[in-house]
Design an enzyme around this catalytic site. Structure first.
Site, PDB file in Angstrom:
ATOM      1  N   GLU A 124      37.647  52.090  29.517  1.00 61.39           N
ATOM      2  CA  GLU A 124      38.552  50.993  30.106  1.00 61.39           C
ATOM      3  C   GLU A 124      37.391  49.746  30.638  1.00 61.39           C
ATOM      4  O   GLU A 124      36.263  49.872  30.977  1.00 61.39           O
ATOM      5  CB  GLU A 124      39.029  51.695  31.376  1.00 61.39           C
ATOM      6  N   ASP A 126      38.003  46.398  33.092  1.00 63.10           N
ATOM      7  CA  ASP A 126      39.091  46.061  34.192  1.00 63.10           C
ATOM      8  C   ASP A 126      38.616  44.587  34.668  1.00 63.10           C
ATOM      9  O   ASP A 126      37.535  44.384  35.199  1.00 63.10           O
ATOM     10  CB  ASP A 126      39.244  46.940  35.283  1.00 63.10           C
ATOM     11  N   GLU A 128      40.446  43.353  37.940  1.00 63.54           N
ATOM     12  CA  GLU A 128      41.249  43.488  38.906  1.00 63.54           C
ATOM     13  C   GLU A 128      41.133  42.492  40.078  1.00 63.54           C
ATOM     14  O   GLU A 128      40.338  42.252  40.872  1.00 63.54           O
ATOM     15  CB  GLU A 128      41.243  45.170  39.497  1.00 63.54           C
ATOM     16  N   GLU A 155      31.456  49.090  39.471  1.00 64.39           N
ATOM     17  CA  GLU A 155      32.336  48.013  39.918  1.00 64.39           C
ATOM     18  C   GLU A 155      31.252  46.847  40.374  1.00 64.39           C
ATOM     19  O   GLU A 155      30.225  47.183  40.847  1.00 64.39           O
ATOM     20  CB  GLU A 155      32.945  48.371  41.400  1.00 64.39           C
TER      21      GLU A 155
END
Ligand SMILES: *[C@@H]1O[C@H](CO)[C@@H](O)[C@H](O)[C@H]1NC(C)=O
Ligand SMILES: *[C@@H]1O[C@H](CO)[C@@H](O)[C@H](O)[C@H]1NC(C)=O
Ligand SMILES: *[C@@H]1O[C@H](CO)[C@@H](O)[C@H](O)[C@H]1NC(C)=O
Length: 323
Positions: A124, A126, A128, A155
């Site tokens: 994945e 991302d 966001e 992150e």
């Protein structure tokens, strides 16, 4: 004649007040460095051709002959689009305008995933956009998962340098064999280099592209302390200027008519690529330019406020790529 300067002064005062209001209603407004826009290297695709509705179909509208889509979240449902193709490397981009007003708990996401195909070892990538409460601004969170390592989120979080609910801005992902790059308005904010010394930590299986809006009350804002307030619903995000340039992988096992087990790959052409077939994996996309590196340093210095690589309480031993 005498009142003219006064009139001028008055309108100047009004502009200054308006400007002050704008700035104070959105705290971080900076002028970013100039970069050659990567988004200009790839063609746009009509959203209604490149994507299908994946959930919340009644909350999705195609506008302007399919070149734009609005995705809404209300108390009944969020909504999401999924690319019709599955990509093995590519450049993926959308101009997005976020819902105006208070939006705590709301997440607008533009991401790549293959969780549907590889539930136990999915990949994945991302982007966001995390909604905000009265005191804070929208936050962009970038993340990467590789081969099922959901326990190891990677992150990084940033504030934006503009008000993302006022106009459309570009959010892009370049994913090729060399690196994964996250870009906002063509400014790279993060580069994750794919090193052969740790192949299991970068995404390396074909993925679909998703654009979604959903309720993430349990984590998005202040770790879940500010849930979605449906008094402000519907929350509407607008997507346009979509780009999906990569190699589309078709797996005959997914179509009932075929018994062959070999996969075929069809690569789209980009307007500027000199690398022939694979539009985003040529040498010109293998590393960032000096100008892009300088812009990335600017973004990270000014606007990054969380990186897993600096999170000493979270890791006893830092992940290898952090060194
Ligand atoms: C609408 O989009 C299609 C492609 O999706 C294109 O062929 C057609 O010319 C467009 N029509 C107008 C009026 O722009
Ligand atoms: C949410 O939006 C859909 C589509 O417009 C509508 O059918 C539904 O009633 C809405 N739900 C609420 C709680 O407003
Ligand atoms: C990914 O996971 C699968 C199954 O767990 C494993 O067989 C494979 O070697 C892993 N790939 C990498 C690159 O680590």
């Amino acid at each position: 004649m005498a009142f003219l300067p006064q009139k001028f002064l008055f309108s100047a005062l009004v502009s200054i007040l308006c400007f002050a209001f704008e700035v104070s209603s959105y705290r971080r407004v900076y002028t970013p460095p100039n970069v050659t826009p990567l988004t200009s290297s790839f063609p746009r695709v009509p959203i209604d051709r490149g994507f299908s509705k994946s959930f919340g179909a009644s909350n999705i509208q195609y506008l302007n002959n399919g070149s734009m889509a609005t995705l809404a979240l209300n108390k009944t449902s969020g909504s999401g689009l999924v690319s019709q193709g599955r990509y093995y490397y590519g450049f993926f981009s959308s101009a997005i305008k976020l819902p105006a007003g208070l939006s705590s708990g709301v997440v607008v996401a533009f991401y790549l995933s293959n969780a549907d195909k590889f539930p136990h070892n999915h990949d994945e990538i991302d982007i966001e956009l995390l909604g905000h409460d009265r005191r804070n601004d929208w936050v962009i969170q970038t993340n990467l998962y590789s081969n099922g390592s959901v326990s190891t989120g990677r992150e990084e979080k940033f504030y934006l340098w503009f008000d993302p609910a006022k106009e459309h801005h570009y959010y892009s992902i370049l994913w090729n064999s060399y690196h994964t790059v996250f870009l906002v308005d063509n400014i790279p904010v993060r580069e994750f280099i794919h090193s052969n010394s740790y192949p299991s930590i970068f995404p390396s299986k074909p993925m679909s592209v998703y654009a979604t809006i959903w309720d993430a009350s349990d984590w998005a804002t202040h770790g879940g302390k500010s849930p979605v307030n449906y008094n402000y619903a519907p929350f509407v995000a607008s997507f346009t200027e979509m780009e999906l340039s990569g190699c589309v992988v078709s797996d005959p096992s997914e179509t009932s008519s075929s018994s062959s087990s070999s996969t075929t790959t069809t690569c789209s052409k980009s307007s500027s690529s000199t690398s022939g077939l694979d539009p985003a994996n040529g040498p010109e996309f293998s590393k960032l330019s000096q100008q892009q590196i300088a812009a990335m340093d600017w973004a990270r210095r000014k606007l990054m406020f969380y990186s897993y690589c600096n999170d000493k309480p979270r890791y006893k031993v830092m992940p290898p790529e952090c060194h």
